[in-house]
Design an enzyme around this catalytic site. Structure first.
Site, PDB file in Angstrom:
ATOM      1  N   THR A  25       0.832  -1.201   0.000  1.00 26.09           N
ATOM      2  CA  THR A  25       0.000   0.000   0.000  1.00 26.09           C
ATOM      3  C   THR A  25       0.872   1.258   0.000  1.00 26.09           C
ATOM      4  OG1 THR A  25      -1.701  -1.168   1.235  1.00 26.09           O
ATOM      5  CG2 THR A  25      -1.821   1.229   1.223  1.00 26.09           C
ATOM      6  N   THR A  26       1.886   1.280   0.876  1.00 30.80           N
ATOM      7  CA  THR A  26       2.773   2.436   0.972  1.00 30.80           C
ATOM      8  C   THR A  26       3.584   2.621  -0.301  1.00 30.80           C
ATOM      9  OG1 THR A  26       2.905   1.973   3.338  1.00 30.80           O
ATOM     10  CG2 THR A  26       4.489   3.544   2.476  1.00 30.80           C
TER      11      THR A  26
ATOM     12  N   TYR B  14     -12.977  -3.817  -2.684  1.00 33.95           N
ATOM     13  CA  TYR B  14     -14.084  -3.445  -3.570  1.00 33.95           C
ATOM     14  C   TYR B  14     -15.086  -4.577  -3.785  1.00 33.95           C
ATOM     15  CZ  TYR B  14     -16.720  -1.064  -7.208  1.00 33.95           C
ATOM     16  OH  TYR B  14     -17.732  -0.478  -7.917  1.00 33.95           O
TER      17      TYR B  14
ATOM     18  N   TYR C  23      -2.859 -10.143   4.692  1.00 32.18           N
ATOM     19  CA  TYR C  23      -2.861  -8.711   5.027  1.00 32.18           C
ATOM     20  C   TYR C  23      -4.300  -8.257   5.202  1.00 32.18           C
ATOM     21  CZ  TYR C  23      -1.954  -3.649   4.205  1.00 32.18           C
ATOM     22  OH  TYR C  23      -1.887  -2.280   4.291  1.00 32.18           O
TER      23      TYR C  23
ATOM     24  N   ARG D 129      -9.073   0.126   4.601  1.00 27.92           N
ATOM     25  CA  ARG D 129      -8.884   0.388   3.171  1.00 27.92           C
ATOM     26  C   ARG D 129      -9.723  -0.538   2.296  1.00 27.92           C
ATOM     27  NH1 ARG D 129      -4.664   3.535   1.140  1.00 27.92           N
ATOM     28  NH2 ARG D 129      -3.262   4.410   2.690  1.00 27.92           N
TER      29      ARG D 129
ATOM     30  N   LYS E  50      -0.316  -9.824   8.415  1.00 32.60           N
ATOM     31  CA  LYS E  50      -0.139  -8.424   8.796  1.00 32.60           C
ATOM     32  C   LYS E  50      -1.492  -7.924   9.272  1.00 32.60           C
ATOM     33  CE  LYS E  50       0.863  -3.820   6.908  1.00 32.60           C
ATOM     34  NZ  LYS E  50       1.221  -3.027   5.700  1.00 32.60           N
TER      35      LYS E  50
ATOM     36  N   ILE F   6       5.220  -4.429  10.259  1.00 31.43           N
ATOM     37  CA  ILE F   6       5.338  -3.979   8.869  1.00 31.43           C
ATOM     38  C   ILE F   6       4.945  -2.511   8.882  1.00 31.43           C
ATOM     39  CG2 ILE F   6       4.546  -4.293   6.503  1.00 31.43           C
ATOM     40  CD1 ILE F   6       4.171  -7.260   7.133  1.00 31.43           C
TER      41      ILE F   6
END
Length: 295
Positions: A44-45, A107, A133, A138, A161, A206
């Site tokens: 994501t980052t 989504y 994850y 999000r 994560k 993380i």
């Protein structure tokens, strides 16, 4: 098992949004020198949502090549299409990544059974260690602890994560996983609560904060995981302003601005994200100074 401070590394970009591989190489070398224990590339980052498939693969390969076995590389190769996630994960395996980070499909809003079948299909299709994850803030879809326990029984699914930021839920997950007859790692994906989760048995963090304070985060994680509570608290107190202020706007906007301010790279970012608003510049700069990473 991969343990410790694992940076969710940013993807450096030039002002026009093109990828800056020279800065990525310098960041990787800096992280290794500062004691970072592992790197997540194109998470994501790393703006995985706006790089092309070709760029995604190129970034994985570039990171693996630069690291050259010095620390583990975890490739972000998830997606909301199971077939696409398998394609990306196959590439990560071929490129030499040590593991893959697989996000809960976003989504689509799959059911718990849909999540289970999604991750099971990826794990069975590619012989590469899988770290799940869960980041419901999000993805909207939220993987239940019971589903994680089911998935932990699959041989090459080795960890998760947990980016829920819910310590009570994290403690319950650790409790449930103690009944799983294999080693399974729980990593924090939430910097403000990471120390607490590691003190309770988590295997690392993380981290976004590690992008700008790699040595401090590596030392904090080591202290927390060895039970040196006083040292862990001391370090965490110093970097805590970063845990908060690196999220004044959506990640990785503040982190990329901070790294540019530190002279590590340009502040390029891709739409729909835009550079950090000027009203937050001093807020983030002050946090960098308080953490001792900027004079």
């Amino acid at each position: 098992m991969i343990k410790g401070s694992i940076v969710a590394i940013v993807t450096p970009m030039h002002a026009d949004g093109s990828l800056d591989y020279d800065s990525l190489n310098r960041l990787i070398d800096w992280h290794i020198a500062e004691g970072t224990d592992g790197i997540v590339i194109v998470g994501t980052t790393g703006e995985s949502a706006t790089v092309t498939v070709a760029e995604h693969c190129a970034l994985i390969k570039a990171c693996v090549d630069r690291v050259s076995g010095r620390i583990p590389v975890i490739a972000g190769s998830g997606g909301n299409s199971t077939a696409e996630a398998i394609v990306l994960t196959r590439y990560a395996k071929e490129a030499g990544a040590d593991a893959t980070l697989q996000v809960v499909p976003y989504y689509n809003r799959p059911t718990q059974e849909g999540m289970y079948q999604h991750f099971k299909a990826i794990a069975e299709a590619v012989d590469l260690p899988v770290i799940l994850y869960n980041v419901p803030g999000r993805t909207v879809a939220d993987m239940a602890n019971d589903t994680v326990v089911r998935l932990a029984a699959i041989e090459n699914i080795i960890g998760i994560k947990d980016a829920t930021g819910n310590i009570g839920r994290g403690l319950d997950l650790l409790r449930l996983l103690r009944a799983v007859p294999k080693e399974f790692a729980v990593y924090s994906g939430d910097d403000p609560t990471a120390m607490a989760l590691m003190l309770a048995g988590g295997k690392g963090n993380i981290s976004v904060t590690a992008n700008v304070a790699p040595r401090a985060m590596a030392e904090m994680c080591a202290a927390a995981m060895t039970g040196d509570i006083a040292r862990a608290i001391e370090i965490n107190d110093k970097v805590f302003p970063l845990h908060q202020k690196l999220f004044v706007e959506p990640n990785p906007v503040p982190a990329k601005w901070a790294l540019a301010e530190m002279g590590k790279m340009q502040a390029g970012i891709r739409l729909p994200l835009v550079p950090l608003a000027s009203e937050f510049h001093q807020t983030v700069r002050t946090a960098l100074v308080e953490a001792g990473v900027l004079a």
